[in-house]
Scaffold this motif. Sequence first.
Motif, short mmCIF file in Angstrom:
data_model
loop_
_atom_site.label_atom_id
_atom_site.label_comp_id
_atom_site.label_asym_id
_atom_site.label_seq_id
_atom_site.Cartn_x
_atom_site.Cartn_y
_atom_site.Cartn_z
N LYS A 1 -10.69 18.18 1.58
CA LYS A 1 -11.16 17.80 0.24
C LYS A 1 -10.30 16.71 -0.39
N PHE A 2 -8.98 16.78 -0.17
CA PHE A 2 -8.08 15.86 -0.87
C PHE A 2 -7.73 14.62 -0.04
N GLY A 3 -8.36 14.49 1.13
CA GLY A 3 -8.17 13.25 1.86
C GLY A 3 -7.68 13.44 3.28
N HIS A 4 -7.41 12.30 3.90
CA HIS A 4 -6.93 12.26 5.28
C HIS A 4 -5.98 11.07 5.39
N TYR A 5 -4.96 11.18 6.24
CA TYR A 5 -3.96 10.12 6.34
C TYR A 5 -4.52 8.81 6.90
N ASN A 6 -5.67 8.83 7.51
CA ASN A 6 -6.29 7.59 7.99
C ASN A 6 -7.27 7.00 6.99
N CYS A 7 -7.43 7.66 5.84
CA CYS A 7 -8.41 7.22 4.84
C CYS A 7 -7.73 6.91 3.51
N GLY B 1 -1.93 -1.39 -10.00
CA GLY B 1 -3.00 -1.98 -9.22
C GLY B 1 -3.21 -1.50 -7.79
N ASP B 2 -4.09 -2.22 -7.12
CA ASP B 2 -4.68 -1.90 -5.82
C ASP B 2 -5.54 -0.64 -5.93
N ASP B 3 -6.75 -0.86 -6.40
CA ASP B 3 -7.65 0.24 -6.73
C ASP B 3 -8.82 0.40 -5.76
N THR B 4 -9.12 -0.63 -4.96
CA THR B 4 -10.27 -0.57 -4.07
C THR B 4 -9.82 -0.23 -2.64
N PRO B 5 -10.76 0.19 -1.78
CA PRO B 5 -10.38 0.65 -0.43
C PRO B 5 -10.07 -0.50 0.52
N THR C 1 -2.77 6.74 -2.65
CA THR C 1 -3.50 6.80 -1.39
C THR C 1 -2.57 7.23 -0.25
N PRO C 2 -3.06 8.08 0.66
CA PRO C 2 -2.25 8.45 1.83
C PRO C 2 -2.48 7.53 3.02
N TRP C 3 -3.28 6.50 2.88
CA TRP C 3 -3.77 5.66 3.97
C TRP C 3 -2.67 5.15 4.88
N LYS C 4 -2.82 5.36 6.16
CA LYS C 4 -1.86 4.89 7.17
C LYS C 4 -2.09 3.41 7.43
N THR C 5 -1.08 2.60 7.17
CA THR C 5 -1.24 1.16 7.31
C THR C 5 -1.60 0.76 8.73
N THR C 6 -2.39 -0.30 8.84
CA THR C 6 -2.76 -0.85 10.14
C THR C 6 -1.92 -2.10 10.45
N GLY D 1 3.05 4.97 9.44
CA GLY D 1 2.91 4.24 8.19
C GLY D 1 2.01 4.87 7.16
N ALA D 2 1.92 6.19 7.14
CA ALA D 2 1.18 6.90 6.09
C ALA D 2 2.17 7.49 5.09
N ASN D 3 1.65 8.14 4.08
CA ASN D 3 2.50 8.79 3.08
C ASN D 3 1.71 9.91 2.42
N ASN D 4 2.43 10.85 1.87
CA ASN D 4 1.79 11.82 0.99
C ASN D 4 1.57 11.17 -0.38
N PRO D 5 0.53 11.56 -1.10
CA PRO D 5 0.29 10.99 -2.42
C PRO D 5 1.44 11.25 -3.38
#
Length: 477
Positions: free
Chosen positions: A80-86, A114-118, A325-330, A337-341
């Motif tokens: 529900k609260f997300g995924h490290y690749n998203c 800032g940085d609000d969009t996916p 965002t927890p998004w793992k950088t590409t 390269g991910a993080n917890n919120p």
Amino acid sequence: MRATGVSSSPVRHSSPAMEPSALRSLLLLCLLSDCGRSLAALGSFWHVTDIHWDPTYQVTNNPGRVCESTGTRPAPNAGKFGHYNCDSPWDLINSSVKAMKNILPEPDFILWTGDDTPHVPNEQLGEEAVLSIIGNLTQLLRLAFPKTKVYAALGNHDYHPKSQMPPGQSTMYERMAHLWQTWLEPESRRTFMQGGYYTELLLNKTGYRVLVLNTNLYYDQNKLTENIADPAGQFEWMDNILTTAAKKNEKVYIVGHIPPGFFEKKRNKPWFRSHFNRRYLELVQKHHAVIYGQFFGHHHTDSFRMFYDSKGKPISTVFITPGITPWKTTLPGVENGANNPGIRIFDYDPSTLLVKDMVTYYLNLTYSNMAWERWEKEYRLSEAFLVPDASPSSMHTVLEQLAGTGCDLQKYYEFNSVSYDLFKCDGKCRVDHICAIREVDFERYEQCLVKEGAATTHLALIPFLISIALSVHQAAL
């Protein structure tokens, strides 16, 4: 009733759980409490950054269809609260704002950098989609904190096409100024529409000022500003504002999205073009006497940057707040390269603007998806690194502790990813982090890599030399 991890009754700097178990509530209160610290004399404000809302996020058994921001990477067992690749689902964003409201319901102000969009290709967004996302997040913050002043800065993902911020007036600048009109003074709206930046008296108090910069103009991915010496005249404007601030005895906070210097998780990766980085550094060195804090995002990580004068005295600090965002950088070459919120409170002295402390709160994404939603205190700067405040001299002390032989580097490294990456920070990792923190200047950064590389080799030999010495000693006995 499902646990949310936040309480409906406001508690300053603490957030008891809503679990029916009194023991569970007490445990969470202990995790979030500040051990009886008296903060009555201090002011406090929130800093939130890099929300990166992905409206396409959905919980599904198909790991390839969870979110568009995952790209070609699968997102198995998404919750529900997300995924490290998203990027962030709405449930995570809503949860973070509720946690802010519960932990510190009446901040003096909020910094939103800032940085609000996916993280999706430009063709999947468009101007209207970008403005809609920013508008929805603006409304969420405004409803949660209707009486709180928000100082909002643009991120490189807050434009279409992304990162291509124009060095002059634009329709998107004008429309975003309209979205934030209740937060912007008339003069702020004018300069924002011309270049995406502005300045105001902080909380409308004489002697206190905030500069909200559009550092996306200096980003090395921005093709529109590549051959311009001073995009949108922001450097000249900044110089003039800080010069006037000195004459008026004003104290200044600088706020922006992309920080100067290098990314600590990828060697030799700056964000600014070199001439922009040099000019920014020169302005901070010139005006450091009036600058009492710099606050940035973009990295998604938790770090800081030091500025020194010509004699090596620490004069200013950039605080880099972790993202929601927890998004793992590409970004090629970055591992884990991910993080917890994360969300952050800064405590400051209202009489001097000196940053006294900072507290980071976070959501363990894996735990929250599996068990119950729980925002908890990760660490308080003064407690974790035993410094009296967050002044430049104290942050220099923290840096020296990280560069030493103790356990502080590993502690910092785990905080850097908001307790996501718990692997050991080895010799190369040490050099990357120490040099990124210590040297904002391009040339001095390169020199640091050589110097700290040699120091790391020396430090690595110490255990070996000690073992040899012990063996010789035992043989002599």
